[in-house]
Design a protein around this motif. Structure first.
Motif, mmCIF file in Angstrom:
data_model
loop_
_atom_site.group_PDB
_atom_site.id
_atom_site.type_symbol
_atom_site.label_atom_id
_atom_site.label_comp_id
_atom_site.label_asym_id
_atom_site.label_seq_id
_atom_site.Cartn_x
_atom_site.Cartn_y
_atom_site.Cartn_z
ATOM 1 N N GLU A 29 37.775 -22.277 27.425
ATOM 2 C CA GLU A 29 36.422 -22.852 27.536
ATOM 3 C C GLU A 29 36.395 -23.786 28.744
ATOM 4 O OE1 GLU A 29 32.729 -24.041 27.284
ATOM 5 O OE2 GLU A 29 33.405 -22.665 25.731
ATOM 6 N N THR A 30 35.398 -23.644 29.586
ATOM 7 C CA THR A 30 35.351 -24.445 30.809
ATOM 8 C C THR A 30 34.840 -25.863 30.577
ATOM 9 O OG1 THR A 30 33.171 -23.547 31.346
ATOM 10 C CG2 THR A 30 35.094 -22.440 32.292
ATOM 11 N N ARG A 31 34.016 -26.075 29.555
ATOM 12 C CA ARG A 31 33.477 -27.419 29.289
ATOM 13 C C ARG A 31 34.491 -28.236 28.483
ATOM 14 N NH1 ARG A 31 28.814 -26.231 25.880
ATOM 15 N NH2 ARG A 31 30.071 -24.401 25.438
ATOM 16 N N VAL A 32 34.704 -29.485 28.848
ATOM 17 C CA VAL A 32 35.686 -30.325 28.161
ATOM 18 C C VAL A 32 35.321 -30.605 26.708
ATOM 19 C CG1 VAL A 32 36.534 -31.434 30.255
ATOM 20 C CG2 VAL A 32 34.655 -32.497 28.977
ATOM 21 N N ASN A 33 34.049 -30.435 26.376
ATOM 22 C CA ASN A 33 33.595 -30.656 24.996
ATOM 23 C C ASN A 33 32.951 -29.388 24.425
ATOM 24 O OD1 ASN A 33 31.264 -30.619 26.504
ATOM 25 N ND2 ASN A 33 30.330 -32.357 25.474
ATOM 26 N N GLY A 34 33.388 -28.229 24.885
ATOM 27 C CA GLY A 34 32.728 -26.970 24.564
ATOM 28 C C GLY A 34 33.004 -26.378 23.200
ATOM 29 N N VAL A 35 33.990 -26.909 22.466
ATOM 30 C CA VAL A 35 34.332 -26.358 21.151
ATOM 31 C C VAL A 35 34.172 -27.454 20.095
ATOM 32 C CG1 VAL A 35 36.152 -25.308 19.745
ATOM 33 C CG2 VAL A 35 35.982 -24.741 22.169
ATOM 34 N N GLY A 36 33.445 -27.124 19.034
ATOM 35 C CA GLY A 36 33.255 -28.056 17.926
ATOM 36 C C GLY A 36 34.085 -27.632 16.728
ATOM 37 N N LEU A 37 34.824 -28.585 16.169
ATOM 38 C CA LEU A 37 35.653 -28.338 14.984
ATOM 39 C C LEU A 37 35.329 -29.364 13.915
ATOM 40 C CD1 LEU A 37 39.109 -27.963 16.768
ATOM 41 C CD2 LEU A 37 37.779 -26.110 15.755
ATOM 42 N N ARG A 38 35.502 -28.947 12.672
ATOM 43 C CA ARG A 38 35.381 -29.891 11.549
ATOM 44 C C ARG A 38 36.461 -29.545 10.539
ATOM 45 N NH1 ARG A 38 32.595 -30.063 6.552
ATOM 46 N NH2 ARG A 38 31.536 -28.100 7.019
ATOM 47 N N PHE A 39 37.106 -30.576 10.040
ATOM 48 C CA PHE A 39 38.106 -30.425 8.987
ATOM 49 C C PHE A 39 37.623 -31.210 7.778
ATOM 50 C CE2 PHE A 39 40.169 -29.564 12.942
ATOM 51 C CZ PHE A 39 40.990 -28.491 12.656
ATOM 52 N N ALA A 40 37.461 -30.524 6.666
ATOM 53 C CA ALA A 40 37.010 -31.133 5.410
ATOM 54 C C ALA A 40 38.230 -31.288 4.519
ATOM 55 C CB ALA A 40 35.958 -30.255 4.751
ATOM 56 N N LEU A 41 38.514 -32.525 4.119
ATOM 57 C CA LEU A 41 39.710 -32.811 3.333
ATOM 58 C C LEU A 41 39.325 -33.518 2.036
ATOM 59 C CD1 LEU A 41 40.521 -34.006 6.617
ATOM 60 C CD2 LEU A 41 42.519 -32.929 5.637
ATOM 61 N N ALA A 42 39.907 -33.116 0.946
ATOM 62 C CA ALA A 42 39.655 -33.736 -0.360
ATOM 63 C C ALA A 42 40.939 -34.401 -0.826
ATOM 64 C CB ALA A 42 39.206 -32.694 -1.375
ATOM 65 N N TYR A 43 40.916 -35.737 -0.888
ATOM 66 C CA TYR A 43 42.064 -36.512 -1.349
ATOM 67 C C TYR A 43 41.790 -37.012 -2.757
ATOM 68 C CZ TYR A 43 44.077 -36.734 3.328
ATOM 69 O OH TYR A 43 44.645 -36.416 4.532
ATOM 70 N N GLU A 44 42.740 -36.817 -3.653
ATOM 71 C CA GLU A 44 42.595 -37.289 -5.026
ATOM 72 C C GLU A 44 43.343 -38.605 -5.203
ATOM 73 O OE1 GLU A 44 43.044 -35.775 -9.632
ATOM 74 O OE2 GLU A 44 44.313 -34.864 -8.108
ATOM 75 N N ASN A 45 42.629 -39.621 -5.710
ATOM 76 C CA ASN A 45 43.243 -40.899 -6.046
ATOM 77 C C ASN A 45 44.079 -40.689 -7.308
ATOM 78 O OD1 ASN A 45 43.612 -43.481 -7.400
ATOM 79 N ND2 ASN A 45 42.183 -44.304 -5.893
ATOM 80 N N GLN A 46 45.366 -40.858 -7.195
ATOM 81 C CA GLN A 46 46.270 -40.563 -8.304
ATOM 82 C C GLN A 46 46.149 -41.561 -9.452
ATOM 83 O OE1 GLN A 46 48.440 -37.580 -8.257
ATOM 84 N NE2 GLN A 46 46.721 -37.305 -6.870
#
Length: 168
Positions: free
Chosen positions: A75-92
């Motif tokens: 990708e030529t644009r420095v900000n051309g790719v969008g990513l998202r990571f969805a994380l579910a943490y359980e409080n023990q």
């Protein structure tokens, strides 16, 4: 009682496309100040002067090659790719879940396709150079860094707001 939360589930997305069942690991970008040593007259020793932030880089690995990611390589644009990571943490201690969302913009700078071996799982790794990072926990923005818009938000405080005001 305080106990560490456990990552129970996660998913990865690129431009909204879900990679459910494929993402094995996600390493968030290291957040670090860019500093230079300075020892001026009257100082008993050198101090670190903050000059901005260091580059950000995320790493993520998958159990298979993902053509949608490969197609965005170079990708030529420095900000051309969008990513998202969805994380579910359980409080023990309580059993409650924390919703952690990591949003990145940048470009994939490296794809390590690993080796192919009969009967083994694929270890397909991607390195993404980031110009944007946002971390929300249960809907609250804890961190937001945007190199291009000069935003550096920590716990609701924009540390570069005055810098932007002066230089616009």
């Amino acid at each position: 009682m305080n106990l560490p939360s456990q990552l129970m589930e996660m998913n990865a997305f690129q431009e909204g496309a879900s990679f459910v069942g494929l993402c094995k690991t996600f390493t968030r970008p290291k957040l670090a100040l860019a500093t230079e040593s300075w020892r001026g007259g009257g100082l008993g020793g050198p101090i670190k002067i903050a000059t901005g932030l260091q580059e950000m880089e995320a790493e993520h690995a998958y159990g298979a090659a993902i053509p949608a990611i490969t197609r965005r390589f170079g990708e030529t644009r420095v900000n051309g790719v969008g990513l998202r990571f969805a994380l579910a943490y359980e409080n023990q201690a309580t059993g409650a879940y924390d919703d952690v969302q990591i949003t990145l913009r940048g470009r994939h700078e490296e794809i390590d396709q690993g080796s192919d071996e009969l009967g083994s799982q694929k270890d397909w790794k991607v390195k993404t150079a980031c110009t944007y990072y946002r971390e929300t926990i249960n809907g609250v923005v804890e961190l937001e860094i945007d190199f291009l818009a000069r935003i550096f938000l920590v716990g609701g405080v924009d540390r570069w707001a005055e810098l932007r005001r002066i230089t616009r």
